[in-house]
Design a protein around this motif. Sequence first.
Motif, PDB file in Angstrom:
ATOM      1  N   ARG A  17     -58.880 -46.552   4.472  1.00 51.96           N
ATOM      2  CA  ARG A  17     -59.898 -46.601   3.815  1.00 51.96           C
ATOM      3  C   ARG A  17     -61.235 -46.888   4.148  1.00 51.96           C
ATOM      4  O   ARG A  17     -61.382 -47.257   5.471  1.00 51.96           O
ATOM      5  CB  ARG A  17     -59.533 -47.774   2.621  1.00 51.96           C
ATOM      6  CG  ARG A  17     -58.569 -47.231   1.899  1.00 51.96           C
ATOM      7  CD  ARG A  17     -58.609 -48.080   0.363  1.00 51.96           C
ATOM      8  NE  ARG A  17     -57.153 -48.049  -0.209  1.00 51.96           N
ATOM      9  CZ  ARG A  17     -56.707 -48.664  -1.332  1.00 51.96           C
ATOM     10  NH1 ARG A  17     -57.979 -49.227  -1.935  1.00 51.96           N
ATOM     11  NH2 ARG A  17     -55.675 -48.659  -1.962  1.00 51.96           N
ATOM     12  N   SER A  72     -57.731 -43.529  -3.926  1.00 46.94           N
ATOM     13  CA  SER A  72     -56.488 -44.218  -3.728  1.00 46.94           C
ATOM     14  C   SER A  72     -56.509 -45.429  -4.499  1.00 46.94           C
ATOM     15  O   SER A  72     -55.728 -46.659  -4.525  1.00 46.94           O
ATOM     16  CB  SER A  72     -56.639 -44.978  -2.085  1.00 46.94           C
ATOM     17  OG  SER A  72     -56.647 -43.708  -1.395  1.00 46.94           O
ATOM     18  N   THR A  73     -57.464 -45.477  -5.599  1.00 47.42           N
ATOM     19  CA  THR A  73     -57.113 -46.699  -6.779  1.00 47.42           C
ATOM     20  C   THR A  73     -57.428 -45.904  -8.146  1.00 47.42           C
ATOM     21  O   THR A  73     -58.217 -44.884  -8.248  1.00 47.42           O
ATOM     22  CB  THR A  73     -58.348 -47.827  -6.569  1.00 47.42           C
ATOM     23  OG1 THR A  73     -59.760 -47.188  -6.847  1.00 47.42           O
ATOM     24  CG2 THR A  73     -57.985 -48.373  -4.951  1.00 47.42           C
ATOM     25  N   LEU A  78     -56.553 -41.849  -9.252  1.00 40.36           N
ATOM     26  CA  LEU A  78     -56.019 -41.774  -7.876  1.00 40.36           C
ATOM     27  C   LEU A  78     -55.168 -40.577  -7.588  1.00 40.36           C
ATOM     28  O   LEU A  78     -54.660 -39.854  -8.408  1.00 40.36           O
ATOM     29  CB  LEU A  78     -54.770 -43.012  -8.117  1.00 40.36           C
ATOM     30  CG  LEU A  78     -54.135 -43.310  -7.063  1.00 40.36           C
ATOM     31  CD1 LEU A  78     -53.573 -44.933  -6.815  1.00 40.36           C
ATOM     32  CD2 LEU A  78     -52.633 -42.726  -6.983  1.00 40.36           C
ATOM     33  N   HIS A  97     -62.230 -47.258  -1.919  1.00 38.52           N
ATOM     34  CA  HIS A  97     -61.385 -46.785  -2.931  1.00 38.52           C
ATOM     35  C   HIS A  97     -60.866 -45.325  -2.440  1.00 38.52           C
ATOM     36  O   HIS A  97     -60.213 -44.929  -3.339  1.00 38.52           O
ATOM     37  CB  HIS A  97     -62.330 -46.559  -4.386  1.00 38.52           C
ATOM     38  CG  HIS A  97     -62.595 -47.868  -5.047  1.00 38.52           C
ATOM     39  ND1 HIS A  97     -61.706 -48.866  -5.438  1.00 38.52           N
ATOM     40  CD2 HIS A  97     -63.827 -48.670  -4.957  1.00 38.52           C
ATOM     41  CE1 HIS A  97     -62.335 -49.880  -5.780  1.00 38.52           C
ATOM     42  NE2 HIS A  97     -63.519 -49.794  -5.670  1.00 38.52           N
ATOM     43  N   GLY A 128     -48.951 -44.327  -7.218  1.00 33.54           N
ATOM     44  CA  GLY A 128     -49.705 -45.710  -7.348  1.00 33.54           C
ATOM     45  C   GLY A 128     -48.645 -46.553  -7.689  1.00 33.54           C
ATOM     46  O   GLY A 128     -47.821 -46.613  -8.443  1.00 33.54           O
ATOM     47  N   GLY A 130     -48.913 -50.908  -9.506  1.00 33.58           N
ATOM     48  CA  GLY A 130     -50.089 -51.872 -10.033  1.00 33.58           C
ATOM     49  C   GLY A 130     -49.979 -51.538 -11.545  1.00 33.58           C
ATOM     50  O   GLY A 130     -49.369 -50.761 -12.054  1.00 33.58           O
ATOM     51  N   GLN A 134     -55.364 -50.435 -12.896  1.00 33.91           N
ATOM     52  CA  GLN A 134     -55.815 -51.179 -11.569  1.00 33.91           C
ATOM     53  C   GLN A 134     -54.808 -50.481 -10.414  1.00 33.91           C
ATOM     54  O   GLN A 134     -53.995 -51.368  -9.546  1.00 33.91           O
ATOM     55  CB  GLN A 134     -55.256 -52.697 -11.611  1.00 33.91           C
ATOM     56  CG  GLN A 134     -56.198 -53.213 -12.590  1.00 33.91           C
ATOM     57  CD  GLN A 134     -57.839 -53.205 -12.340  1.00 33.91           C
ATOM     58  OE1 GLN A 134     -57.840 -53.236 -10.817  1.00 33.91           O
ATOM     59  NE2 GLN A 134     -58.819 -52.881 -13.109  1.00 33.91           N
ATOM     60  N   THR A 135     -54.064 -49.335 -10.602  1.00 36.57           N
ATOM     61  CA  THR A 135     -53.185 -48.744  -9.677  1.00 36.57           C
ATOM     62  C   THR A 135     -53.799 -48.608  -8.407  1.00 36.57           C
ATOM     63  O   THR A 135     -55.154 -48.221  -8.105  1.00 36.57           O
ATOM     64  CB  THR A 135     -52.522 -47.500 -10.282  1.00 36.57           C
ATOM     65  OG1 THR A 135     -53.592 -46.620 -10.418  1.00 36.57           O
ATOM     66  CG2 THR A 135     -51.783 -47.514 -11.508  1.00 36.57           C
ATOM     67  N   GLU A 136     -52.839 -48.830  -7.109  1.00 32.65           N
ATOM     68  CA  GLU A 136     -53.434 -48.839  -6.126  1.00 32.65           C
ATOM     69  C   GLU A 136     -52.504 -47.807  -4.993  1.00 32.65           C
ATOM     70  O   GLU A 136     -51.397 -47.745  -5.390  1.00 32.65           O
ATOM     71  CB  GLU A 136     -53.529 -49.994  -5.170  1.00 32.65           C
ATOM     72  CG  GLU A 136     -54.367 -51.036  -5.670  1.00 32.65           C
ATOM     73  CD  GLU A 136     -55.681 -50.988  -5.130  1.00 32.65           C
ATOM     74  OE1 GLU A 136     -56.004 -50.220  -4.267  1.00 32.65           O
ATOM     75  OE2 GLU A 136     -56.829 -51.578  -5.605  1.00 32.65           O
ATOM     76  N   SER A 138     -51.341 -47.643  -1.392  1.00 28.48           N
ATOM     77  CA  SER A 138     -51.601 -48.147   0.011  1.00 28.48           C
ATOM     78  C   SER A 138     -51.637 -47.337   1.152  1.00 28.48           C
ATOM     79  O   SER A 138     -50.846 -46.187   1.110  1.00 28.48           O
ATOM     80  CB  SER A 138     -50.422 -49.209   0.042  1.00 28.48           C
ATOM     81  OG  SER A 138     -49.139 -48.570   0.368  1.00 28.48           O
TER      82      SER A 138
END
Length: 412
Positions: A17, A72-73, A78, A97, A128, A130, A134-136, A138
């Motif tokens: 990132r 990525s978020t 995402l 992000h 994603g 979370g 608020q999904t991430e 990684s």
Amino acid sequence: MGWETAKLGDVCELIKRGVAPKYIDEGGICVINQKCIRDHAINLDLSRRHNDNAKQVNPERYIRTGDVLVNSTGTGTLGRVAQIRSEPKEPTTVDTHVTIVRPKPGLFHQIFFGYMLIQIEDEITSSGAGTSGQTELSRTVLETKFDVAYPRSITEQRRIVAILDEAFAAIDAAIANTQRNLQNARELFESHLNTIFSQKGDGWVEKRLGDLIDIKHGFAFKSDFFSESGDFVLLTPGNFYEHGGYRDRGKKQKFYVGEIPDGFILTRGDFLIAMTEQAPGLLGSSIIAPENERFLHNQRLGLAQSKPGTVWCNEFFFHQFNTQIFREAVSREASGVKVRHTSPKKLQAIQVAFPATEAEQKHVADQLNQLKKQTELLELNYQRKLDALHELKQSILQKAFSGQLTTQETAA
């Protein structure tokens, strides 16, 4: 031709990132954020500036030709991917992000690598983790979860790119034409709507909205009792379409399972106004409650209650609240900078024009409802065509990355 299959991380020299920017208005370096990445393209008009004197950027995090950027978020953003196809005009990085995915030298034709990431975009989007909103995604998931397939021959990769570029150019042209037709259909209805309410008709009268209705504030329901399911839908401005009407928010819908005070369960036909601009275009939008004993009158929403002796047809005023004239009047008196708000008092001060009889109001509303229905059918047809074109793109990509793509097949 021989093909290889590998984990994405095994064919990349960088999956990281970007920086946490120190934002400035001018100078510094360009920072790409999630909003910039859409439809496999990068819109630098939505980028911001980072003060690199306050915080240096690691040279590896400056984007390069051939890099693929992955959002990525965040739910809804995402997984979107876009490739840097030409050399950036200035030093440019991404924020935290967005992930930079950079291939190892010598393995790929640059553009082939971009198509390879587009081909797994749906997989990335669904990976994603979370809570809702608020999904991430990684770095480890990107490196180890996704298998990618590619021909060992750069010549074969170049051949596939040539076919994909030609096919996608034709599909993108068809998509652009369909999107224009879709926009034209919407604008035609809006033009007719605005003409009716700006030119008015014989026998129309003008009054303050406050002469016709009272506007009741909603109740501040306690967040402790918000739920993902239940008997009562907690309405918010997010349940309003920008052009008016009820929007079912699906998995994002809020429900309420606590005690409900008297007077805040809506009845079918109740008329509500969005008094907070939760998203652009929502301020002043209206809905008519579609069911009895199902929806709750929440804060930030105004309930219109006609005064005794007044002539008020919900469907007529529903259309009026969608006109450019009315929305501009709401916006002029609204307060707030980042989030705009209005109030019952400000709404009631707005002048509105309307037929003096309920029968005439209903006649105008019926005509607009019929035209709106025809417009929505056109929009549905155009949207189905857009969906089919996007599915065609995915089908071609699947063939390309399973070694089945030929020029004849894409031409067909």
